[in-house]
Design a protein around this motif. Sequence first.
Motif, PDB file in Angstrom:
ATOM      1  N   THR A  12      23.626 -37.702 -43.607  1.00  0.00           N
ATOM      2  CA  THR A  12      22.860 -37.866 -42.366  1.00  0.00           C
ATOM      3  C   THR A  12      23.673 -38.234 -41.005  1.00  0.00           C
ATOM      4  O   THR A  12      24.511 -39.441 -41.120  1.00  0.00           O
ATOM      5  CB  THR A  12      21.765 -39.071 -42.577  1.00  0.00           C
ATOM      6  N   ALA A  13      23.586 -37.529 -39.808  1.00  0.00           N
ATOM      7  CA  ALA A  13      24.099 -37.952 -38.724  1.00  0.00           C
ATOM      8  C   ALA A  13      23.280 -38.585 -37.741  1.00  0.00           C
ATOM      9  O   ALA A  13      23.673 -39.575 -37.205  1.00  0.00           O
ATOM     10  CB  ALA A  13      24.528 -36.568 -38.114  1.00  0.00           C
ATOM     11  N   VAL A  14      22.000 -38.227 -37.692  1.00  0.00           N
ATOM     12  CA  VAL A  14      21.038 -39.084 -36.737  1.00  0.00           C
ATOM     13  C   VAL A  14      19.699 -39.097 -37.198  1.00  0.00           C
ATOM     14  O   VAL A  14      19.042 -38.239 -37.989  1.00  0.00           O
ATOM     15  CB  VAL A  14      20.750 -38.284 -35.370  1.00  0.00           C
ATOM     16  N   GLU A  15      19.168 -40.493 -37.335  1.00  0.00           N
ATOM     17  CA  GLU A  15      18.043 -41.140 -38.141  1.00  0.00           C
ATOM     18  C   GLU A  15      17.211 -41.742 -37.213  1.00  0.00           C
ATOM     19  O   GLU A  15      17.685 -42.947 -36.807  1.00  0.00           O
ATOM     20  CB  GLU A  15      18.133 -41.322 -39.464  1.00  0.00           C
ATOM     21  N   VAL A  16      15.859 -41.585 -37.033  1.00  0.00           N
ATOM     22  CA  VAL A  16      14.982 -42.250 -36.175  1.00  0.00           C
ATOM     23  C   VAL A  16      13.718 -42.353 -37.032  1.00  0.00           C
ATOM     24  O   VAL A  16      13.123 -41.470 -37.621  1.00  0.00           O
ATOM     25  CB  VAL A  16      14.533 -41.614 -34.794  1.00  0.00           C
ATOM     26  N   ASN A  17      13.337 -43.710 -37.426  1.00  0.00           N
ATOM     27  CA  ASN A  17      12.198 -44.081 -38.233  1.00  0.00           C
ATOM     28  C   ASN A  17      11.144 -44.958 -37.385  1.00  0.00           C
ATOM     29  O   ASN A  17      11.657 -45.874 -36.950  1.00  0.00           O
ATOM     30  CB  ASN A  17      12.542 -44.793 -39.368  1.00  0.00           C
ATOM     31  N   GLY A  18       9.990 -44.452 -37.352  1.00  0.00           N
ATOM     32  CA  GLY A  18       8.870 -45.327 -36.674  1.00  0.00           C
ATOM     33  C   GLY A  18       9.408 -45.539 -35.352  1.00  0.00           C
ATOM     34  O   GLY A  18       8.833 -46.410 -34.663  1.00  0.00           O
ATOM     35  N   GLY A  19      10.010 -44.702 -34.376  1.00  0.00           N
ATOM     36  CA  GLY A  19      10.539 -45.098 -33.115  1.00  0.00           C
ATOM     37  C   GLY A  19       9.506 -45.083 -32.244  1.00  0.00           C
ATOM     38  O   GLY A  19       8.785 -43.921 -31.919  1.00  0.00           O
ATOM     39  N   ASN A  20       9.376 -46.014 -31.384  1.00  0.00           N
ATOM     40  CA  ASN A  20       8.557 -46.024 -30.291  1.00  0.00           C
ATOM     41  C   ASN A  20       9.321 -46.678 -28.915  1.00  0.00           C
ATOM     42  O   ASN A  20       9.757 -47.677 -28.888  1.00  0.00           O
ATOM     43  CB  ASN A  20       7.239 -46.978 -30.210  1.00  0.00           C
ATOM     44  N   ALA A  42      17.704 -39.618 -24.626  1.00  0.00           N
ATOM     45  CA  ALA A  42      18.029 -40.620 -24.347  1.00  0.00           C
ATOM     46  C   ALA A  42      17.581 -41.855 -25.217  1.00  0.00           C
ATOM     47  O   ALA A  42      18.550 -42.965 -25.413  1.00  0.00           O
ATOM     48  CB  ALA A  42      17.220 -41.052 -23.016  1.00  0.00           C
ATOM     49  N   SER A  43      16.826 -41.713 -26.086  1.00  0.00           N
ATOM     50  CA  SER A  43      16.448 -42.706 -27.086  1.00  0.00           C
ATOM     51  C   SER A  43      17.503 -42.849 -28.236  1.00  0.00           C
ATOM     52  O   SER A  43      17.683 -43.791 -28.534  1.00  0.00           O
ATOM     53  CB  SER A  43      15.012 -42.604 -27.644  1.00  0.00           C
ATOM     54  N   ILE A  44      18.173 -41.659 -28.644  1.00  0.00           N
ATOM     55  CA  ILE A  44      19.327 -41.676 -29.625  1.00  0.00           C
ATOM     56  C   ILE A  44      20.351 -42.287 -28.867  1.00  0.00           C
ATOM     57  O   ILE A  44      21.266 -42.800 -29.594  1.00  0.00           O
ATOM     58  CB  ILE A  44      19.363 -40.007 -29.940  1.00  0.00           C
ATOM     59  N   LEU A  45      20.698 -41.956 -27.596  1.00  0.00           N
ATOM     60  CA  LEU A  45      21.721 -42.438 -27.154  1.00  0.00           C
ATOM     61  C   LEU A  45      21.582 -44.184 -26.855  1.00  0.00           C
ATOM     62  O   LEU A  45      22.474 -44.493 -26.228  1.00  0.00           O
ATOM     63  CB  LEU A  45      22.012 -41.927 -25.795  1.00  0.00           C
ATOM     64  N   GLY A  46      20.355 -44.446 -27.242  1.00  0.00           N
ATOM     65  CA  GLY A  46      20.175 -46.036 -26.616  1.00  0.00           C
ATOM     66  C   GLY A  46      19.846 -46.351 -25.282  1.00  0.00           C
ATOM     67  O   GLY A  46      20.034 -47.304 -24.668  1.00  0.00           O
ATOM     68  N   GLU A  47      19.451 -45.359 -24.466  1.00  0.00           N
ATOM     69  CA  GLU A  47      19.157 -45.392 -22.866  1.00  0.00           C
ATOM     70  C   GLU A  47      17.653 -45.656 -22.864  1.00  0.00           C
ATOM     71  O   GLU A  47      17.467 -46.223 -21.738  1.00  0.00           O
ATOM     72  CB  GLU A  47      19.450 -44.064 -22.284  1.00  0.00           C
ATOM     73  N   MET A  48      16.692 -45.957 -23.737  1.00  0.00           N
ATOM     74  CA  MET A  48      15.431 -46.261 -23.398  1.00  0.00           C
ATOM     75  C   MET A  48      15.338 -47.590 -24.278  1.00  0.00           C
ATOM     76  O   MET A  48      15.953 -47.821 -25.057  1.00  0.00           O
ATOM     77  CB  MET A  48      14.665 -45.328 -24.038  1.00  0.00           C
ATOM     78  N   HIS A  49      14.243 -48.293 -23.666  1.00  0.00           N
ATOM     79  CA  HIS A  49      13.742 -49.608 -24.270  1.00  0.00           C
ATOM     80  C   HIS A  49      13.123 -49.355 -25.652  1.00  0.00           C
ATOM     81  O   HIS A  49      12.195 -48.602 -25.670  1.00  0.00           O
ATOM     82  CB  HIS A  49      12.917 -50.260 -23.288  1.00  0.00           C
ATOM     83  N   LYS A  50      13.614 -49.752 -26.674  1.00  0.00           N
ATOM     84  CA  LYS A  50      13.193 -49.503 -28.087  1.00  0.00           C
ATOM     85  C   LYS A  50      12.010 -50.863 -28.241  1.00  0.00           C
ATOM     86  O   LYS A  50      12.116 -51.602 -28.332  1.00  0.00           O
ATOM     87  CB  LYS A  50      14.075 -49.774 -29.307  1.00  0.00           C
ATOM     88  N   ILE A  51      10.896 -50.287 -28.396  1.00  0.00           N
ATOM     89  CA  ILE A  51       9.650 -51.133 -28.682  1.00  0.00           C
ATOM     90  C   ILE A  51       9.590 -51.428 -30.081  1.00  0.00           C
ATOM     91  O   ILE A  51       9.404 -52.591 -30.371  1.00  0.00           O
ATOM     92  CB  ILE A  51       8.385 -50.567 -28.113  1.00  0.00           C
ATOM     93  N   SER A  52       9.893 -50.231 -31.005  1.00  0.00           N
ATOM     94  CA  SER A  52       9.827 -50.691 -32.251  1.00  0.00           C
ATOM     95  C   SER A  52      10.602 -49.522 -33.143  1.00  0.00           C
ATOM     96  O   SER A  52      10.956 -48.395 -32.538  1.00  0.00           O
ATOM     97  CB  SER A  52       8.399 -50.678 -32.969  1.00  0.00           C
ATOM     98  N   GLY A  53      10.978 -49.604 -34.413  1.00  0.00           N
ATOM     99  CA  GLY A  53      11.378 -48.638 -35.152  1.00  0.00           C
ATOM    100  C   GLY A  53      12.861 -48.743 -35.341  1.00  0.00           C
ATOM    101  O   GLY A  53      13.635 -49.896 -34.721  1.00  0.00           O
TER     102      GLY A  53
END
Length: 1500
Positions: A635-643, A683-694
């Motif tokens: 796995t290279a990129v993984e997002v679980n339950g991301g908001n 942007a969410s994968i780069l960490g540029e957005m505010h992560k609410i959950s996940g």
Amino acid sequence: MSLPSWLNDLECSASTIQFSQWLGFIFLSPCSQRILFSSIDLVFLLSLFVFGLQKLCSRFMFKRNINSASINEPLLEETNKSSYTVTLWFKLTVVVACLLSIAYTVLCVLSFIRGVSTSWKLIEGLFWLVQALTFLAISVLVAHEKKVKAVVHPISLRLYWIAHFVIVVLFAACAIIRLVTKTEYLDEYVMIDDILFLVSFPFSAFLFVVAIYGSSGISIFTENGIGPNLVTEQNGLNWRESNVSGYANASLLSRGTWYWMNPLITKGYESPLALDDVPTLPADHKAQRMADLFEMNWPKEGENLKNPVRDTLIRCFWKQIAFTALLSLLRLSVMYIGPMLIQNFVDYTSGDRSNPFEGYYLISILFLAKIIEVLSSHQFNFQCARLGMLIRSSLITSLYKKGLRLSCSSRQDHGVGQIVNHMAVDAQQLSDMMPQLHPIWMTPLQIGVALFLLYSSVGLSVIAAIITVIGTMFFTLWITRKNNKFQYHIMRNKDSRMKATNEMLGNMRVIKFQAWEEHFNKRIQTFRDLEYGWLSKFMYAVSTNMVVLWNIPIIMAVLTFGLALWLNVVRLDAGTVFTATTIFRILQEPIRTFPQALISVSQAMVSLGRLDGFMTSKELENSSVERVLGCGGRTAVEVNGGNFSWDDKDGIANLKDVNITIKKGELAAIVGTVGSGKSSLLASILGEMHKISGEVRVCGTTSYVAQTSWIQNATIEENILFGSPMNRKMYEEVLRVCCLQKDMEIMEHGDQTEIGERGINLSGGQKQRIQLARAVYQDCDIYLLDDVFSAVDAETGSEIFKECVRGALRYKTVLLVTHQVDFLHNADLILVMRDGKIVESGRYEPLLKAGLDFGALVAAHETSMELVETSTTVACDNSLERPKSPLASSSPKKPIGENGVLAQSNSKKGNSKLIEEEERESGQVSFGVYKQYFTEAFGWWGVAGVLLISLLWQGSTMGSDYWLAYETSADRDFIPSLFITVYAIFGVVSCVFVLGRAFFVTYLGLKTTQSFFHRILHSILHAPMSFFDTTPSGRILSRASSDQANIDFLIPFFLSMTIAMYFSLLGVLVITCQYAWPTVFCLVPLIWLNIWYRGYYLASSRELTRLDQITKAPVIHHFSETISGVMTIRCFRKQGRFIQENIDKVNANLRMDFHNNGSNEWLGFRLELMGCLVLCVSASFLILLPSTIIKPENVGLTLSYGLSLNGVLFWTVYLSCFVENRMVSVERIKQFISIPSEAEWKMTESLPSPDWPNSGNIDITNLQVRYRSNTPLVLKGITLGICGGDKIGVVGRTGSGKSTLIQVFFRLVEPCGGKIIIDGLDICKLGLHDLRSRFGIIPQDPVLFQGTVRSNIDPIGLYSDEDIWKSLERCQLKDVVAEKPEKLDAPVVDSGDNWSVGQRQLLCLGRVMLKHSKILFMDEATASVDSQTDAIIQKIIREEFKDCTIITIAHRIPTVIDCDKVLVIDAGLAKEYDAPSKLLERPSLFAALVQEYSNRSSGL
């Protein structure tokens, strides 16, 4: 006149005497002198013995430890292994030491030969023995320095030489007195000693100079040949650079007298200083050190400080603050000595001459007190300025670092303009506040001491002075509170103005296309008018304050003397009156500086509050993404339950329920309609957005290509390397796979071509490919590519996909956001997005069969391709062989940037720079600059008025003092009522003139500054586009911020002060020369020296000020450039490199500031020193001349004025220099007022009819265009005709001249040959606004302005809400806007960052639909929208503009295939122009292009 007996007494003990006589015996008796001298010699010899013993003991105790470096070190510090040379300086030092050693040895031998029968003879013999041994040791020590290559003498030796010189001076003085008075010597050897000390005096003086200078005269050269100054310091201290500031290695005396500034000031006097002439900062002053210090002292987690920036600065710099406080106290302790001596001088000249030496004592005390005052005051000024510079350095670097860490919503909250103000204004406010910090607590102390001294002179009548001081303080506090409020509003409106100016400069091309200059002029002018309103209140409040403070001495004098006469508590004689008036003048300073200090501190508090807000803004959470380098697994990129949300505060998710897993080496395509959240997912994968959950997990390094190109103002090579080392083979391969080789070949300077600000001289496709090349060259594990094919033509896009995405990156993990459905067959995973959710995911075929969102996207694309394929079939049937597409042409052509600048940066061979070095004047500020400033408001009449009022004010002030002297003379009958009445009249007249001058100067200053603002704004708005292409916005912004601030406040305020000081100086000189008339002989050299010093200093100071302004702009430009590309910088983890660049630019700027401050105090110290000497010479004449010539009351008057001579002299010259340095701001604004203007906006003699263009017929005849007179043609004779209502498609290779053609229609570039006739009118004969306002355009870059949806769709406010809603509906944005709670007032932040790029393009389309022009230009208008939306938009455009002429530039063939005609431009020539069907019927460039486009899916 008898001499003290002990001058010739050989006894070594004194009888019971008073303390003063005992001091005289200790220092003047031959026996005591020798004991004192011997004691100092023995202390020095003992220190040498201790050092030597320490080394021997260390070697004995640690002899087994052969590796102990410290033990084997010599007594003197040895430099690194290197060659050296011995200069004459070293040889002279050795010779002098040896000569003195020999002389002392001879005298020692003679003393012991004659015997030691008496105590005197024994002391004499031992004295010469100690002297001989001391200088023998010194000779050996100095000679030993050559062996160990010591470049400086040991500190103990230097201290001894200084002490030796002081005592030799004492011995020589006594010898001269004995020889001059022909005293009979009790011992012949005393006479021999006296002669020897007189002979040895020059030798001792030479050693004193050696001690101060410090250098041994040994020059070191390292093995690589670097010069003598490059010496390694031991114990880990850094290298002394070859051009480091003299301050770094200066001795105490050199620092105390600013001698270390001499080389720079001399160089500046000989020729104008260049950037490289100014030395670098000392190591402990550099920005890196300050940044680390600030970071180290920043509050740790858990420390909830209310003012973190203030507390951090105190933690960092409390030692420097304490040291400046000490200097302030020292100055205070000596400044009142002068006034206290006036009574003694008056008494002495009245005939009380009981002690013949009293006059000389008085002069000596006065001179010593003034010297200490001068030294301490200038050291205070310099140390405060130095401290301010260090604070500014630490703040700018910390603000920059913070900018790199800001979250998206924080960045939008502050905006680039406001952040620039934090750096340019707030940091400067805190720096400027440092000299004003100590008066806050010093003023009460200073006033207390003054009132106590006043009480000792005038008794109880001091009550009047106390009441006046208290009243004044309360008044100034009230005014200061007002000023604080005014300052806050000034700063707030200045922020808004700077924000609007920055936005205008960044989008000037669009503003000119739309003819919105007047709108932006009004917008900026509105902010300026608000700022000006508060500025006027502030300036008049400051003037009121200054009126009160200038009048305080005379008001206080009238009230105090009046009360003294009424109470009859003290006799008002000359001594009392002039002691009091001098104290009143001294009281003026703390009362004047206190409100200034309060204003400065209050401004600083406002700035600290703003900085606290910025520095405590929300940062990106590094923990929101788990980054693992070199991890195992698939796995290279993984997002679980991301908001995820773009806003840190409201918590409303922009991306919801994101669950994705992308394996290593996969190509994952992300598709969806406009505004569905594709770019947000990256942007969410780069960490540029505010992560609410996940959870987000990224395995490996990341590389990012933004949808909106971010290109640095640097060469193409530097942009691609992006700080990585050059690997030539890999670099060439990257150029190949990104299709940049042909571009490099046809640019005159290849990859060394400099790119302008924001990539101004590149086409959209070139910018996109360069940033793709940057990403590929970094050789990362995971690539996030955001719509990289939107700005490139079909063939280039296919080539990049094959060679780069599926070639160079085939083993990499790639996340590709795209609207190009053709490329999706090759994707391992397709993510389909709608409304911030991933609604489908899988491979191409299964998703297509599902028939949901993806099926709709593909269907829309296939519909658009049907016409193309039909056309292709016809083309294939009718042609066996066709020419190569212009897109694949390899003929060398000049690429043309989207913005009308050749990608070759400059026509001059060998020069690849587009952005030239900033123009700067050299030499003195010209008279023309002064004339323009002085006469801007009321011509020369205004200047004459100010000078006349100032002259009358000075006359009334001097008149009041003459009256005091006249009335207090001993031979005059004193009439109290007459005395106080006349004095009060003088006081009232003086107050009126001060009031008149202050308000008149303020009025003139405000009118002048507003006039300059109007003129520079007018000039910039009328400037041609080429000016903005080659001028970084930082240069314009620095003039709009710091230069405008100088003209707003500093220049009028300090110019007024300078004029007042010149008249004050005139008054002091007139009175001093009138009574101490021999001083006239000192006046000519004094005036000449002042003029010479002013010129000598100003030559360097002026250039340093100019260089300071020039080096400030790159700091601002670099910061705004960084903020624009912060996502790219953070993704590549290049923050460290950019921080270092910021530090380098800050260091370059601060070294100008540091040496400018040094030069100010260099001048001030010397001028005040001269003033002290003239004062003491004048005082000497007052004492030497008999009282019959100079009356006692005139002695009081002269000293009352003379005591301020050094201060007035310095401030007059310094303020005139300060004003000249600040006049550089006028000079710089004048440069931009006189930039060449584009054509007139309106031409009354050739106004088009209101309905022009009414049919849209266009005739182009032999159109030729070049960007500058010395550059080659870009469009080379295009001739064609367009019928009204025709739809014209324009195609051609990237950089072939398509966008240039559109710019010529709008006359952003003027044709150099040929004509464009539209509906019978030659466009070159119309006013620019009449022309531009009649056309509609959707430019290549979708530009939004800060404001609301309404203000962006209809900036000028011409249309109703109903019209705007209809326009939004037609451009597919009605639903999006209607969902927002604010509807049409929904916010649009800086650059429209809170809207997707596709939505921005649709809003730009909405503008055009609202305007409904007869002729519409579309430059890649739908490049960033999906095929589905594109098809809808094209349909709407054809319906809405069916009667209009439309000229469309597009890379998508479906966009132009159904046009009435297609124009193929290649290398600036119209190669083909006909109906698409006709072009496809025969072998043509267009047919080849269509064939390539239709075949590319199968070829991928």
